[in-house]
Design a protein around this motif. Sequence first.
Motif, PDB file in Angstrom:
ATOM      1  N   GLN A  71      -7.257  27.730   8.031  1.00 57.26           N
ATOM      2  CA  GLN A  71      -5.799  27.795   7.885  1.00 57.26           C
ATOM      3  C   GLN A  71      -5.348  29.231   7.694  1.00 57.26           C
ATOM      4  OE1 GLN A  71      -4.833  25.175   4.644  1.00 57.26           O
ATOM      5  NE2 GLN A  71      -4.771  23.352   5.966  1.00 57.26           N
ATOM      6  N   ASP A  72      -6.228  30.050   7.106  1.00 55.15           N
ATOM      7  CA  ASP A  72      -5.897  31.463   6.906  1.00 55.15           C
ATOM      8  C   ASP A  72      -6.377  32.331   8.064  1.00 55.15           C
ATOM      9  OD1 ASP A  72      -7.226  30.620   3.767  1.00 55.15           O
ATOM     10  OD2 ASP A  72      -5.069  30.739   4.215  1.00 55.15           O
ATOM     11  N   ASP A  73      -7.561  31.982   8.613  1.00 58.73           N
ATOM     12  CA  ASP A  73      -8.157  32.761   9.704  1.00 58.73           C
ATOM     13  C   ASP A  73      -8.689  31.783  10.747  1.00 58.73           C
ATOM     14  OD1 ASP A  73     -11.027  35.031   9.943  1.00 58.73           O
ATOM     15  OD2 ASP A  73      -9.508  34.413  11.403  1.00 58.73           O
ATOM     16  N   PRO A  74      -8.090  31.724  11.933  1.00 59.79           N
ATOM     17  CA  PRO A  74      -8.540  30.761  12.950  1.00 59.79           C
ATOM     18  C   PRO A  74     -10.017  30.915  13.310  1.00 59.79           C
ATOM     19  CG  PRO A  74      -6.446  31.776  13.582  1.00 59.79           C
ATOM     20  CD  PRO A  74      -6.945  32.535  12.390  1.00 59.79           C
ATOM     21  N   ARG A  78     -15.062  28.018   7.969  1.00 62.25           N
ATOM     22  CA  ARG A  78     -14.764  27.048   6.911  1.00 62.25           C
ATOM     23  C   ARG A  78     -13.444  26.365   7.249  1.00 62.25           C
ATOM     24  NH1 ARG A  78     -15.420  31.936   3.991  1.00 62.25           N
ATOM     25  NH2 ARG A  78     -17.558  32.248   3.187  1.00 62.25           N
ATOM     26  N   MET A  79     -13.413  25.048   7.081  1.00 66.24           N
ATOM     27  CA  MET A  79     -12.209  24.281   7.399  1.00 66.24           C
ATOM     28  C   MET A  79     -11.805  23.423   6.208  1.00 66.24           C
ATOM     29  SD  MET A  79     -12.863  23.063  11.322  1.00 66.24           S
ATOM     30  CE  MET A  79     -14.570  22.645  11.035  1.00 66.24           C
TER      31      MET A  79
END
Length: 488
Positions: A71-74, A78-79
Motif C-alpha cells: 500500500q505504501d510501495d507497489p 509485503r502485502m
Amino acid sequence: MLSNGHAHWTGDDPKQVYAICVASLAPVVVDHPQSLVVGKGDPATLLCAAQGNPHPAITWLRDGTPVSTSQDDPHSHRMLLPDGSLFILATRMNKKESDAGTYTCLASNTHGSARSTSATITIATLHSQFVVVPVNVSVTSGQHAEMSCVPPRGNPPPTLSWLRNGHTITPNNRVLVRQDGTLIISEVLQTDEGEYVCVATNPAGIRRSAPAILDVIVAPFWVKAPRDVAGVVGGRAELKCRVGGEPPPTVTWRRAGGQVPVGRARVVKGRGLLLEPLTPQDAGVYLCTAANTAATITANATITVLSPPRMVDMPGDVEVEEGQRLFLRCTVEGLPPPLVYWAKEGSQAVLPAGITTTEQVYLSHSEVAKAGAVGGTKAQYEVATAGRSDSGHYVCGGINSAGGVMARVTVHVRPTLPLPPPIIAVPPTNQTLPVGVAATLRCLVESAAGVGVGHQPAVRVSWTHNGHPLTNSPRHHIRADGTLTIKG
C-alpha cells in the motif's frame, strides 16, 4: 423495547419501524499473530483481525518500526490483506534487508487503538557441510554396528533421520538413533546391508550426507544388483551384477524358462552379463545367483528388446477419379508396436482421427511376431468422395521408442468429364383460362446430370413472370420435375 442496544417489535402492527442503536467501540484485537519459523525465500503470513466501530485500520510494526507494505510501495514484497493480516511473498534475509524480527499488529480508529501480542519471524538457516559424515562399516553377521553422524549447523537445530537404500529407517527394538545422531544396529542381519544416508532437516531445507555402505560379512550381498534394461535389435544389452561376501561368492547366470544365448552372451568385468547382438528372442527374465559356503542369493532383471519400426505393407501411387473413394493403408512392425499415422505433405497436422483408423495386427511371418509379441500396427486413411484438393503427396509414418520410419505415396485425383447442358424436352404452352381457375405449366428437362453425378450439380428449373423471377408462394409452386402450378 430496547435490549442490548437494539429495538425490538413488541406489538402486532406490521407497519411498526425497527430502530437499531449502534454503539461506538474502541478497537479490540480478536485474532493475534503467531510466531513463525520459515525458510529463506518462503512465504509467511502473520494473522491479525480486529473489531471496533468505526472499523479499525490495521498497521504493523517490526521491532517497533512501522512496516512498509504494497500500500505504501507497489514494489514491496509485503502485502496487507483485507482482514489485516500481513503476507510476505518471499522472506528475505541479507545484508540490506531482513524480514526476521518481532512483529506487532496495531488496530486504530477514532476511539483509540489496540495492540496484538507480539510474534516473531525466524528465518531458518542450515549449512551444507555435515560436521561428521557416516563412513563405510563392515561387520560380521550377528554383531553390533554403529554409524556416526553430526548434522550441519543450523537455526533452529536440525532434526536427524536415516535412510537405507532410499527408504526411511523406523527405529525398533533392534535399530535406534541416539540423541547425538548415531545409528545403532544390534545383531546385524544380512538384510541390514546396503547404502545408508544421514538426513538433516529444519525449515530451511534438507541436507543429505554422502552415502555409507554397511557390509555384512559371511553371506553374499549385492553391491550392485541387476536392473531391468532395454536394447535395440542388433545392439547390445548389459545386466550388471556386483556382489560381496566372504569367502568371495561365485556368480552364475541363467534365464527363466529358457537358456542364455550361446555365442552371443558373455560374463564381463564385475560379473555382469552382456548380450550382443540382440535379437527379439533375447527378451526375457535373467537371474544372477551368488553363492558361497554361507548362503546363496539370487536377483533377477528383465531384458526388453526393442525393434525399430519397419514398413511391411505400403501402397504404391494411387490414381482415382473425382468423386470416387480414396483409400490408403500401410502396416508397420516394431517392438513396442509402433504408433502409425498418415499425413499430407505441406500440412504439419496428422490427418484427422475420424478419417484415419489404426489397429494392432499380428504379423506371423515377421521376426517380431516370432518373439511372441504383437508387432504390427495398421493405419488406414479413407475419403469417401475424393476431390481434386485431395491430390498430393502423402506420408505414412511409424514411431516407437526405438526409432521411426516413413514412406511416401502420390495421390492423383482425375477430374470427371464435363456433362452436356440440359435440354428442355417439353416446353410450356400458351393457355387461356377463366379467372379463378388453377393453371399448370409444364417444363420437362432432360440432362445427363439427373439428380447429380460426381461433382456435377443436379438440374435446377426456375420460372420468371414478365421478366421477374418466381419463387414458391401461397399461389405459386414449382414442383421437383419443374412444373409450375398457379392457384386460381
